[in-house]
Design an enzyme around this catalytic site. Structure first.
Site, PDB file in Angstrom:
ATOM      1  N   HIS A 222       0.854  -0.959   0.064  1.00  0.00           N
ATOM      2  CA  HIS A 222      -0.068  -0.131  -0.121  1.00  0.00           C
ATOM      3  C   HIS A 222       0.572   1.231  -0.064  1.00  0.00           C
ATOM      4  O   HIS A 222       0.422   2.205  -0.514  1.00  0.00           O
ATOM      5  CB  HIS A 222      -1.545  -0.059   1.198  1.00  0.00           C
ATOM      6  CG  HIS A 222      -2.305  -0.733   0.949  1.00  0.00           C
ATOM      7  ND1 HIS A 222      -2.049  -2.090   0.820  1.00  0.00           N
ATOM      8  CD2 HIS A 222      -3.471  -0.769   0.005  1.00  0.00           C
ATOM      9  CE1 HIS A 222      -2.653  -2.839   0.974  1.00  0.00           C
ATOM     10  NE2 HIS A 222      -3.512  -2.169  -0.443  1.00  0.00           N
ATOM     11  N   ARG A 329     -10.793   2.892  -2.559  1.00  0.00           N
ATOM     12  CA  ARG A 329     -10.391   2.074  -1.824  1.00  0.00           C
ATOM     13  C   ARG A 329     -10.606   2.458  -0.910  1.00  0.00           C
ATOM     14  O   ARG A 329     -10.466   3.330  -0.012  1.00  0.00           O
ATOM     15  CB  ARG A 329      -9.174   1.780  -1.625  1.00  0.00           C
ATOM     16  CG  ARG A 329      -8.709   0.587  -2.603  1.00  0.00           C
ATOM     17  CD  ARG A 329      -6.828   0.871  -2.625  1.00  0.00           C
ATOM     18  NE  ARG A 329      -6.950  -0.610  -2.909  1.00  0.00           N
ATOM     19  CZ  ARG A 329      -6.061  -0.094  -4.208  1.00  0.00           C
ATOM     20  NH1 ARG A 329      -5.261   0.945  -4.605  1.00  0.00           N
ATOM     21  NH2 ARG A 329      -4.941  -1.296  -5.106  1.00  0.00           N
ATOM     22  N   ARG A 365     -15.963   0.710  -3.494  1.00  0.00           N
ATOM     23  CA  ARG A 365     -15.745  -1.074  -2.825  1.00  0.00           C
ATOM     24  C   ARG A 365     -15.813  -0.933  -1.429  1.00  0.00           C
ATOM     25  O   ARG A 365     -14.995   0.629  -0.718  1.00  0.00           O
ATOM     26  CB  ARG A 365     -14.164  -1.222  -3.165  1.00  0.00           C
ATOM     27  CG  ARG A 365     -13.885  -2.584  -2.361  1.00  0.00           C
ATOM     28  CD  ARG A 365     -12.695  -3.418  -2.945  1.00  0.00           C
ATOM     29  NE  ARG A 365     -11.069  -2.620  -1.959  1.00  0.00           N
ATOM     30  CZ  ARG A 365     -10.040  -3.111  -2.480  1.00  0.00           C
ATOM     31  NH1 ARG A 365      -9.851  -3.631  -3.423  1.00  0.00           N
ATOM     32  NH2 ARG A 365      -9.335  -2.456  -1.296  1.00  0.00           N
ATOM     33  N   GLU A 464     -10.180 -11.760  -7.093  1.00  0.00           N
ATOM     34  CA  GLU A 464      -8.805 -12.052  -6.644  1.00  0.00           C
ATOM     35  C   GLU A 464      -8.624 -12.963  -5.749  1.00  0.00           C
ATOM     36  O   GLU A 464      -7.557 -13.018  -5.199  1.00  0.00           O
ATOM     37  CB  GLU A 464      -8.437 -10.693  -5.742  1.00  0.00           C
ATOM     38  CG  GLU A 464      -9.958 -10.279  -5.032  1.00  0.00           C
ATOM     39  CD  GLU A 464     -10.104  -8.934  -4.111  1.00  0.00           C
ATOM     40  OE1 GLU A 464      -8.399  -8.103  -4.007  1.00  0.00           O
ATOM     41  OE2 GLU A 464     -10.578  -8.441  -3.282  1.00  0.00           O
ATOM     42  N   ASN A 487      -3.873  -8.123  -7.607  1.00  0.00           N
ATOM     43  CA  ASN A 487      -2.533  -7.881  -6.411  1.00  0.00           C
ATOM     44  C   ASN A 487      -3.048  -9.049  -5.372  1.00  0.00           C
ATOM     45  O   ASN A 487      -1.832 -10.325  -5.384  1.00  0.00           O
ATOM     46  CB  ASN A 487      -2.633  -6.678  -5.884  1.00  0.00           C
ATOM     47  CG  ASN A 487      -2.758  -5.667  -6.648  1.00  0.00           C
ATOM     48  OD1 ASN A 487      -1.894  -5.308  -7.848  1.00  0.00           O
ATOM     49  ND2 ASN A 487      -2.929  -4.246  -5.983  1.00  0.00           N
ATOM     50  N   ASP A 488      -3.993  -9.007  -5.288  1.00  0.00           N
ATOM     51  CA  ASP A 488      -3.723 -10.529  -4.693  1.00  0.00           C
ATOM     52  C   ASP A 488      -4.571 -12.073  -5.350  1.00  0.00           C
ATOM     53  O   ASP A 488      -4.325 -12.781  -4.918  1.00  0.00           O
ATOM     54  CB  ASP A 488      -6.292  -9.860  -3.404  1.00  0.00           C
ATOM     55  CG  ASP A 488      -5.732  -8.666  -2.484  1.00  0.00           C
ATOM     56  OD1 ASP A 488      -4.182  -9.972  -2.169  1.00  0.00           O
ATOM     57  OD2 ASP A 488      -6.058  -7.789  -2.200  1.00  0.00           O
ATOM     58  N   ARG A 498       2.064 -10.760  -0.897  1.00  0.00           N
ATOM     59  CA  ARG A 498       2.522  -9.842  -1.696  1.00  0.00           C
ATOM     60  C   ARG A 498       3.394  -8.529  -1.382  1.00  0.00           C
ATOM     61  O   ARG A 498       3.999  -7.501  -1.965  1.00  0.00           O
ATOM     62  CB  ARG A 498       1.173  -9.114  -1.542  1.00  0.00           C
ATOM     63  CG  ARG A 498       0.405  -8.031  -0.813  1.00  0.00           C
ATOM     64  CD  ARG A 498      -1.000  -7.347  -1.047  1.00  0.00           C
ATOM     65  NE  ARG A 498      -1.309  -6.619  -1.869  1.00  0.00           N
ATOM     66  CZ  ARG A 498      -2.169  -5.728  -1.808  1.00  0.00           C
ATOM     67  NH1 ARG A 498      -3.609  -7.044  -1.830  1.00  0.00           N
ATOM     68  NH2 ARG A 498      -2.845  -4.748  -2.708  1.00  0.00           N
ATOM     69  N   CYS A 535      -8.399  -4.115 -11.666  1.00  0.00           N
ATOM     70  CA  CYS A 535      -7.172  -3.142 -11.673  1.00  0.00           C
ATOM     71  C   CYS A 535      -6.418  -3.054 -10.152  1.00  0.00           C
ATOM     72  O   CYS A 535      -5.982  -2.356  -9.490  1.00  0.00           O
ATOM     73  CB  CYS A 535      -8.447  -3.089 -10.415  1.00  0.00           C
ATOM     74  SG  CYS A 535      -9.743  -3.341  -8.997  1.00  0.00           S
TER      75      CYS A 535
HETATM   76  C1  PEP Z   1      -5.638  -6.130  -6.134  1.00  0.00           C
HETATM   77  O1  PEP Z   1      -6.154  -6.839  -4.965  1.00  0.00           O
HETATM   78  O2  PEP Z   1      -5.084  -6.286  -6.938  1.00  0.00           O
HETATM   79  C2  PEP Z   1      -6.608  -4.688  -5.843  1.00  0.00           C
HETATM   80  C3  PEP Z   1      -6.726  -4.185  -6.533  1.00  0.00           C
HETATM   81  O3  PEP Z   1      -6.891  -4.768  -4.275  1.00  0.00           O
HETATM   82  P1  PEP Z   1      -5.832  -4.063  -3.140  1.00  0.00           P
HETATM   83  O4  PEP Z   1      -4.284  -3.931  -3.711  1.00  0.00           O
HETATM   84  O5  PEP Z   1      -6.789  -3.142  -2.364  1.00  0.00           O
HETATM   85  O6  PEP Z   1      -5.918  -5.365  -2.170  1.00  0.00           O
HETATM   86 MG    MG Z   2      -7.326  -7.211  -2.987  1.00  0.00          MG
END
Ligand code: PEP
Ligand code: MG
Length: 635
Positions: A222, A329, A365, A464, A487-488, A498, A535
């Site tokens: 983040h 977010r 979200r 995800e 990402n997840d 991650r 995303c």
């Molecule tokens: C993801 O997991 O790709 C995502 C966009 O959500 P976050 O990065 O907030 O977990």
């Molecule tokens: Mg995510």
């Protein structure tokens, strides 16, 4: 001032310790390697913030102020005790154990073993009270944690956590008057911490922040995501940054190479400034084309939206040519506070974003808290595997009281524009059904309270978690839209944390397993006519973005700063070429082979976008041909 005092500060305000130039001015300065978190190159002064849950400024205390510092510690102890007593008094009818725990904390705050250790650090090592408390906390916690984790006794380990908790209370008391204790540098600063969110630092730093450096994290953590949103460079995963950098050090933060140079010489600073300026000119050049339509060379439209966290970023998103907000977010609303945000408070925030972006759509979200996103207001229990624990929709469904407040606020904001609601981390269709049921209830409650709302609010979900990919055809019957969170999805599919720096090179978005999953989702979505977007951070990499077009995606959402670059990339390629490359990629067996294929196919057309400047001057080694692109830092 005594001879043994730290060197005098050259900055105004509270004393800070400066690095002696003699031992640090190596030819280039000390070069620390990390992961490029956010692009750009800047030069600035370091401001080191603490590595515990509560952020604090680290500084040395001049001898003359040592006793005052000890006194400040004692005052904080008394304040922490008073606070704990107040908390205890507020729960007279609470379960017995709660009061017993608070009593134990109360004793620990005043424990001589702890306080003597802290005072020694202030007196002997001239550390400020916060720093001394944090170090003592680490040392004592270690005593409670045997080296061999198999021997770890749960009870003893818990006592270690208790000490950390108590020390954190002390830190909170000490940092309560933050303004007096954070060094004042009176110029732009580079914030360095173990793990930071810009929100962590916003309250404590008065100076403009020009870059972030963290010891842990990867491109999708983040800190990196927020830095990109704020358009300031970041280097993450810089091992030992906290032990090698001190407040007041001069730093070059190179967010393109993933490099930090500590106390560089004048020539290196000049070279960094010139590269920074070149990158800025390049990025500005891209920005001027932001209002061009996002279509491939053969006229296929691809919608680019923005991922945002703070309402102010909505404007930034439009400035960068976003066609709406693809991911808002909302968890950031819950972070850094002790009480839950109210319905009205949330409504105002959502309304501001929806109105700023209208008539374009905004996808809110629901809170994705847990995992690497902690929120003090939830008081989450410690878990062995937080990423696999009570996170996101699971947490929401376990706290319907809190979740309904958020849903009502969203429902109310829907009257002001095109609002959609998206659920994170859905792993089974029951979760989506349960959210739909609660959304129905929230709508009735909003109606009963006499507030307006949109007649229909689309409810979609993130894809995800691998089970959601496998079940995409089933979920497509109930979800009104999908957004793939790579990402997840990468984390859960490849079983790679991650935030784990040492495994970051394996967590590739080009892994054939990830490509197959994306293809499976786009196909299921197409078969059920469900809109599908992506995303994750993958969308903001030019090579990955063109591959995604080939895999069937026509909507990508990313941090606003990446939109101009991705738009330019898409405008330079033809859909048929993307599809051919994607088809070939799907038959390959490794991430490296996929990346090589995609780079080989598209790098010549995207050369400047991949190197961050017209002449490729950002690559680790000067780039002389597109083939050399494979030596570029991992995107
Ligand atoms: C993801 O997991 O790709 C995502 C966009 O959500 P976050 O990065 O907030 O977990
Ligand atoms: Mg995510």
């Amino acid at each position: 001032m005594n001879d043994d005092d730290p060197p005098p500060p050259t900055m105004s305000g509270v004393a800070v310790t400066l690095a002696p130039p003699s031992d640090t001015c190596l030819p280039r300065g000390i070069v620390l390697k990390g992961i490029p978190g956010s692009p750009g190159v800047v030069v600035g002064l370091a401001l080191v913030v603490g590595d515990t849950r509560t952020a604090y400024g680290r500084r040395h205390v001049p001898s003359a102020q040592i006793e005052a510092e000890v006194e400040r510690l004692h005052r904080a102890v008394e304040d922490a005790k008073r606070n704990l007593r107040e908390v205890s008094a507020r729960i007279p009818a609470g379960p017995l154990e709660t009061n017993a725990i608070l009593d134990a904390y109360l004793m620990m705050v005043g424990d001589p073993m702890l306080l003597e250790r802290v005072v020694r650090k202030i007196r002997d090592e001239k550390k400020c009270a916060e720093w001394a408390v944090a170090q003592a906390s680490d040392e004592i916690a270690k005593l409670f944690a045997p080296a061999d984790s198999n021997e770890r006794d749960a009870y003893i380990a818990e006592r270690g956590h208790d000490i950390e908790f108590v020390c954190d209370r002390l830190l909170r008391e000490l940092t309560g008057d933050m303004k007096q204790i954070v060094p004042r540098l009176d110029q732009p600063v580079v914030i360095i911490g173990r793990d930071l969110s810009p929100a962590d630092t916003a309250g404590m730093v008065r100076e403009p922040v020009i870059a972030f450096i963290t010891e842990i994290g990867t491109r999708t953590s983040h800190t990196a995501i927020m830095a990109r949103a704020l358009e300031i460079p970041a280097v993450v995963g810089v091992a030992d940054a906290l032990s090698l950098v001190r407040t007041g050090d001069t730093l070059i933060v190179d967010g393109l190479r993933g490099e930090v140079v500590v106390n560089p010489n004048a020539a290196t600073i000049e070279e960094a400034r010139s590269r920074g300026a070149k990158h800025l000119a390049f990025a500005r050049g891209l920005l001027t084309a932001r209002n061009q339509p996002c279509v491939t060379r053969d006229g296929e439209p691809v919608s680019l939206k923005a991922n945002v966290e703070l309402p102010a970023e909505a404007i930034l998103a439009l400035d960068h040519g976003a066609e709406g907000i693809g991911l808002y977010r909302t968890e950031f609303i819950y972070i850094d506070r002790r009480t839950m945000p109210t319905e009205d408070e949330q409504y105002e925030l959502y309304r501001a974003v929806v109105e700023a972006v209208a008539p374009r759509p905004v996808t809110l979200r629901t809170f994705d808290i847990g995992g690497d996103k902690f929120a003090s207001s939830f008081q989450l229990p410690a878990e062995m595997n937080p990423a696999l624990g009570l996170r996101a929709v699971r947490l929401a469904l376990s706290r319907p009281d809190v979740f309904l407040v958020q849903l009502r606020a969203m429902v109310r904001a829907s009257v002001h524009g095109d609002l959609r609601i998206m659920v994170p981390m859905v792993a089974s269709v029951q979760e989506l059904r349960e959210v739909r049921r609660l959304l129905g209830r929230a709508m009735s409650e909003v109606d009963n309270a006499g507030h307006g709302r949109a007649k229909h609010i689309p409810l979609g979900m993130m894809i995800e978690v691998p089970s959601a990919v496998v079940m995409a055809d089933v979920l497509a019957r109930e979800a009104e839209f999908f957004s793939i969170g790579t990402n997840d999805l990468i984390q859960y599919t490849l079983a790679i944390d991650r935030g784990n720096r040492s495994l970051a090179h394996l967590a590739s978005a080009f892994h054939p397993a990830i490509l197959r999953m994306i293809r499976q989702v786009t196909r299921a979505a197409a078969a059920h006519a469900v809109p599908v977007a992506l995303c994750g951070a993958m969308a903001s990499d030019p090579l990955a973005a063109v591959l995604l077009v080939g895999l069937g995606l026509r909507e990508l959402s990313m941090e606003a700063a990446a939109i101009p670059e991705i738009k330019e990339a898409i405008r330079r390629v033809a859909t048929a070429d993307c599809e051919r490359a994607a088809e070939a990629a799907l038959s390959l067996d490794t991430a490296e082979a996929v990346e090589e294929l995609i780079a080989g196919t598209f790098a010549p057309a995207l050369f400047d976008l991949l190197t961050g400047s017209e002449d490729g001057s950002y690559a680790e080694e000067p780039v002389t041909s597109p083939d050399a692109l494979r030596t570029l830092p991992e995107p």
